[in-house]
Scaffold this active site. Structure first.
Site, PDB file in Angstrom:
ATOM      1  CB  ALA A   7       9.444  46.780  51.591  1.00 30.54           C
ATOM      2  CD  GLU A   8      12.066  47.782  56.896  1.00 30.50           C
ATOM      3  OE1 GLU A   8      11.952  46.851  56.090  1.00 30.50           O
ATOM      4  OE2 GLU A   8      13.170  48.234  57.279  1.00 30.50           O
ATOM      5  CG  ASN A   9       9.126  50.888  52.396  1.00 34.53           C
ATOM      6  OD1 ASN A   9       9.495  49.721  52.434  1.00 34.53           O
ATOM      7  ND2 ASN A   9       8.938  51.538  51.277  1.00 34.53           N
TER       8      ASN A   9
END
Lengths: 218, 217, 218, 217
Positions: A45-47
């Site tokens: 998840a790029e977060n």
């Protein structure tokens, strides 16, 4: 099976053992449902996490563990926390093996537009431009048409996300591989004919002699 | 899941002429067992990209002594008189790079950036032959990104996913070179079961690591 | 008191409470001996720690905890490990409040040469160029002369470390502040006259009416 | 050693027109108590640099709703319809930046680099008006560095030196903006005695942090 499930099941078959994969919000996130745990795939998840797991049961949510849409998730054993600079370093540097994103349009050159509808939808590009520019493999997962209009077009009327040619487009009608020669029709959805696909596609397709039917992940 | 190799098997992967990024600062955090195996195998004409070449008998110093290195990209070779002597004798080509620039060039290579815009080196010998760009009225050197065929990592703990954790000043170049090697080989002090390293302690996500070196007893 | 101790004791008085300070190898590292622990100063070793402590007692060395010269050190409570990118980010970004470095020459413009003697000593610049370019305050700690030759020169014969004008030069004879106007003589070492300093200095010095004697840290 | 302030005292430091970098991703990892205090105080004409503007009622969304923000630099505002409405109405100027570019621009500002050389955005609307440089035959956008008057950090643990540790996806922009604020204010979930956070778990060294917010009960 509805169109979204069909697309998700077909995309799932693109995923190889041990890959690092980023799934966009919405339809792409459904792909995870059809990837067996035994493949040893890690979802990013790029977060900020590598090793994204399923939505936790009620009462076990952790406010420090969410996906890029802000929803609660879990982490698999062997997960790693990453800050945003590392997260996008992995993406831009090609360490991300595959990204699956939604699309608004794909043009004849295999370029994607998926971040803006001028005057209507200006949410910002988020991570999409980095994902499409940097990931080792870019798979677009989208419906073939919207309101009777083909989303596979000669030229994008919408602003491009990246100059990069995407690697595969999976729709509810077809699997299309953008190549140097053009858009190659690779597979038909179950019960869909090549003629159906050509009729629903504005862009020119390269049609080989044999266009097999999609095989879907169980 | 990644299997763990013996150091000798890792050295077998490295061909003559390969470029190696090697972690460590004056041999602290350097993967000594891989280096010993490379010396044992006698791989030749290596390019070494690292902070320094340590000192004779330690870390990268062993590769220098064995005459396996043809080119060095480093910030400092002052504590290894053999590197200096071989450089003066023309046996080793040395590119000396400011330490902060070197680590950013490696990071840029590993993170898909086109290079580094730095004020360091402006107006000095480091500037020679380099492109300069002006951004918002200030001048910066354009330093090119660096990558290598192999990154050789010294770590503290690994798990079988390949996640790595480091201790204190043994971090140094290791977490950064892990991004910039086409093949990444990590030599941990211990390999622990998956789940033992807390996600927040992982400095190198396992997806970057191709091979682990098993502890030899 | 020998020349090095005198210089170290004078430099120590430049250090303010709570500063982050980087001390170079050799003479500069002696400065730490004269900075009281009560100041709450943090020392950075650019190889990877903030909160460098004294050399540990025999048998308590940790091979994972060394300074930039490779020697064993300890860490104070509240220390932080940093990788090389963060370490030089702190340096280049001006977060390092002060660096103390040795010098080979300082020129009339207050620029430092300290990394190379062509044909003789080519060790590499290590962190010196980043430290001099980026630190908030640069203090040069060096002997005033070498083999009877002034190290404070009109023009550096040796290659510059940075175009940046250093903030203070502390020698065994004098304290000199490079300013836009030139090199200002600020202090005399105990028992040293202004005439002695001028005689030992090749560069032109700006000499104010009053040049007080150095006050040294205890 | 740093004292710990009440959130209201921190908000007092922030003048009208200030630029704020604010940590968090869809309000996860955002310092909510500082934001509440800014809303309470009614600081106006703020520039907010952050990944997103969250959603109404959460994190940065509260600043938007209260009409305190004049300019936003973010990668995504799509989940906050108020930000979009105010942008269309001309009340808020929005600069939309690719997420990976945004975080690198902040890092460059904080680390003294002249900017970012990135392939992201080439040939798109993002390229418009920007300098392009060629490095080793490839073209890259030059993206300028970003700094701010204040960085507002959401952290998990702090000690009184100011060292910060973060949990899981609550890292996001926080460790990077800590480098780029002229004044750095951290709101930890807990403040622990010095020495409790292991050096290898510290992601933001205390030397970067100017003020801690005390836990209010």
């Amino acid at each position: 099976m509805d169109a979204k499930e069909l697309i998700a099941r077909r995309v799932a078959r693109e995923i190889r053992p041990g890959m690092l994969v980023n799934l966009g919000i919405g339809l792409p996130s459904m792909v995870a449902n059809y990837v067996p745990a035994t493949l040893g795939v890690f979802f990013q998840a790029e977060n900020g996490v590598i090793g994204l797991g399923a939505r936790p049961p009620e009462g076990m949510q952790d406010p420090h563990l969410t996906d890029a849409g802000g929803g609660f998730v879990s982490a698999v054993p062997g997960a790693a926390s990453i800050d945003s600079a590392m997260s996008f370093g992995l993406i831009r540097g090609g360490h991300l093996d595959m990204t699956v994103l939604g699309g608004l349009q794909v043009n004849q050159a295999g370029q994607l537009a998926n971040w803006k509808v001028p005057g209507k939808m200006v949410p910002g590009m988020g991570g999409a431009m980095d994902l499409v520019t940097g990931a080792a493999r870019v798979v677009v997962a989208m419906q073939h048409e919207v309101k009777g209009q083909s989303k596979i077009v000669r030229a994008c009327g919408l602003p491009l996300t990246s100059l990069r040619r995407v690697d595969l487009v999976v729709t509810d009608l077809a699997v299309i591989a953008p190549t140097e020669a053009g858009l190659e029709l690779r597979e038909r959805a179950p019960g869909v004919s090549v003629a159906d696909i050509l009729a629903a596609t504005e862009a020119e397709l390269i049609v080989p002699a044999d266009v097999p039917e999609m095989v879907l992940a169980p | 899941m990644k299997g763990a190799l013996k150091a000798a098997a890792a050295a077998e992967m490295i061909p003559d002429g390969a470029s190696l990024m090697i972690g460590g600062f004056m041999a602290v955090g350097t993967p000594e067992r891989i280096i010993d195996a490379i010396v044992e195998r006698g791989v030749r004409d290596l390019t070494v990209i690292a902070n320094d070449t340590a000192m004779p008998g330690h870390g990268i110093g062993k590769l220098i002594t064995a005459g396996l290195v043809r080119r060095v990209v480093a910030s400092h070779i002052g504590l290894n008189p053999e590197t200096q002597a071989k450089m003066i004798a023309g046996e080793i080509a040395c590119e000396l790079v400011p330490q902060g620039t070197l680590i950013e060039r490696i990071r840029a290579g590993g993170m898909g950036l086109g290079g580094v815009l730095t004020p360091t080196g402006l107006g000095t010998e480091v500037e020679e032959g380099k492109q300069i760009v002006e951004v918002e009225g200030k001048r910066f050197l354009v330093e090119t990104p660096l990558k290598a065929d192999f990154a050789l990592i010294g770590a503290w703990q690994a798990d079988y996913v390949g996640n790595l954790a480091y201790l204190l000043t043994a971090h140094n170049f290791n977490p950064i070179i892990a991004l910039a090697g086409a093949t990444v080989i990590a030599e941990p002090e211990a390999i622990v079961p998956v789940g033992v390293i807390p996600p927040d302690l992982v400095k190198t996500p396992g997806v970057l690591v191709d091979h682990l070196i098993v502890r030899e007893s």
